[in-house]
Design a protein around this motif. Structure first.
Motif, mmCIF file in Angstrom:
data_model
loop_
_atom_site.group_PDB
_atom_site.id
_atom_site.type_symbol
_atom_site.label_atom_id
_atom_site.label_comp_id
_atom_site.label_asym_id
_atom_site.label_seq_id
_atom_site.Cartn_x
_atom_site.Cartn_y
_atom_site.Cartn_z
ATOM 1 N N SER A 1 0.796 -1.255 0.122
ATOM 2 C CA SER A 1 0.003 0.048 0.046
ATOM 3 C C SER A 1 0.849 1.207 -0.079
ATOM 4 N N ASN B 1 -3.469 1.750 -2.306
ATOM 5 C CA ASN B 1 -4.026 0.948 -1.174
ATOM 6 C C ASN B 1 -5.389 0.202 -1.357
ATOM 7 N N ALA C 1 -3.082 -1.134 5.180
ATOM 8 C CA ALA C 1 -3.682 -0.465 4.188
ATOM 9 C C ALA C 1 -3.757 1.029 4.450
#
Length: 470
Positions: free
Chosen positions: A378, A383, A416
């Motif tokens: 990410s 992401n 993320a």
């Protein structure tokens, strides 16, 4: 205007019967060479502003287009025009347009709100603004909170000679970590919401990690900002009388209404189920998504028309930052197609080692590796699709992931969102904040210069979080 014509032509081509079938790339059959355009674009973003700043400033759109063509042309040669059009249209309709339309709406609405008042950038005030931004980010999105607060924060610190750290911590806290508590905060969590994760699940399960990360970053910032403020060669402004100081307030208040409409449209698209589906070159677009995007475009247009020009002038509102993000992410969304396909191929794909790394020998998820693998990718990939890849790798069943595998979903979500702050391209608001700061004369660090900050500050905190939670 050129982008609009280009999108229109693409839409017409996509409707031709001969190209009506989607052709999803088989990641297991792709070689690593297919990732070269994506890697080349990332290196261009990282190095060219440093090595050829004047060229990059004037031609970054052309460079991005060149790398996109470096992927599309071989795709036509090896897989045919139908596959190329299908993949292009899928990236355009299913990913890029919803992404850029939402960003544009938030950018326009937030740019129409001017926070007036005589603000003086003391360490206490700066820390308070970052804390408020962290809270707002989960409810109006990291983009909305960033666009609302970055301008007054820079204005409040215009008297100081050292302000880079303020913008860097703003990206860490407001543009990333603050958006971790609801699906409205960051695109990966919104995708999880669309996949069936309860709206309140992230708030109930990620708040300890978010509180730790934001709290420590705020404390570090306050200490650093206090030290730099005391050693700043520029003096604080002379205290103004009560009559001379401008009272705090907001201009462009109607945009708070538009902001509520944006939030409502995003929520509606996730909660409204409809059987009406439009298919174009194999890409299905549901009616809720169409209504959301059309509504967001209408909100942006109404905001532009109804916001007084004086508010935009006070905010120094301009399209430069949004254009930069739109062009760069157009290239990223295209060149990332084979990379995501190779990741989706799992252990059979070129990146099988990454997938194997998140699974223990007994077949159970390795929570720590899910956190770091999701976060590492990410940092440089978008992401949102990275979240989906590992969401599916962990089974893809939202009920199981919210219960029996809750620690795994926490790791994927936190990786993320939090590690999107590791580079300028980890999350779209990062680039937008950087562009706005540079427009206002802040000498922001280069791509790798920024990563010195993130590696030195964020990565050690992620290591600590791994030992505590993962």
């Amino acid at each position: 205007m050129k982008m609009v014509r280009f999108a229109a032509i693409t839409g017409l081509l996509a409707m031709l019967p001969a190209w009506a079938q989607a052709a999803e790339l088989n990641g297991a059959s792709l070689g690593v060479a297919w990732a070269i355009p994506f890697a080349g674009l990332l290196l261009s973003i990282a190095l060219m502003p440093l090595l050829a700043p004047n060229f990059w400033h004037h031609h970054f759109g052309k460079v991005t287009a060149a790398w996109a063509l470096a992927f599309l042309m071989p795709l036509v040669l090896f897989y045919g025009m139908g596959a190329a059009v299908a993949n292009f249209v899928h990236a355009l309709l299913a990913e890029y347009l919803p992404f850029v339309i939402l960003l544009t709406a938030l950018y326009v609405v937030a740019g129409g709100i001017y926070i007036r008042g005589s603000l003086t950038g003391t360490p206490l005030l700066n820390t308070a603004i970052l804390a408020i931004g962290a809270v707002l980010a989960s409810f109006m999105g990291t983009t909305g909170a960033s666009m609302l607060l970055i301008r007054p924060l820079i204005r409040a610190n215009a008297h100081r000679s050292k302000v880079v750290h303020i913008v860097v911590f703003f990206i860490f806290i407001v543009s990333n970590a603050g958006g971790s508590l609801t699906p409205l905060g960051d695109p990966p969590l919104f995708l999880g919401f669309l996949k069936g994760v309860d709206f309140s699940w992230t708030l109930l399960h990620i708040w300890p990690q978010a509180l730790f990360l934001v709290g420590v970053l705020l404390a570090m910032f306050f200490v650093l900002d206090t030290w730099l403020c005391k050693n700043d060669s520029n003096q604080l402004p002379v205290a103004q009388s009560a009559q001379a100081r401008e009272a705090m307030g907001f201009d462009g208040k109607l945009n708070f209404v538009w902001l509520a409409v944006v939030v409502g449209l995003v929520l509606l698209s996730g909660m409204w189920k409809s059987d009406v589906v439009f298919t174009m070159a194999g890409t299905e677009v549901g009616l809720p998504g169409v209504v959301r995007d059309v509504g967001l475009i209408a909100v942006a247009v109404l905001s532009l028309l109804l916001t007084p020009q004086s508010v935009h002038a006070s905010n120094q509102f301009g399209w430069g930052p949004m254009q930069e993000v739109a062009k760069l992410f157009a290239g990223i969304f295209l060149t990332i197609i084979p990379v995501i396909a190779m990741l989706k191929a799992g252990v059979d794909g070129p990146f099988g080692a990454v997938v194997r790394a998140v699974t223990n020998p007994d077949g159970t998820p390795n929570v720590a590796m899910y956190f770091w693998a999701t976060g590492a990718l990410s940092s440089f990939l978008d992401n949102a699709p990275t979240y989906l890849v590992f969401f599916n790798t962990a089974g893809g069943d939202p009920v199981v992931l919210m219960t029996a595998l809750a620690p795994t979903l926490v790791a994927i979500s936190a990786g993320a969102v939090f590690m999107g702050a590791n580079s300028y391209i980890g999350n779209a608001p990062n680039l937008m904040v950087k562009a706005i700061a540079e427009d206002r004369g802040v000498a922001m660090p280069s791509f790798f210069g920024y990563m010195l900050w993130s590696v030195g500050i964020l990565v050690p905190l992620f290591v600590v979080m791994t030992f505590i939670w993962f």
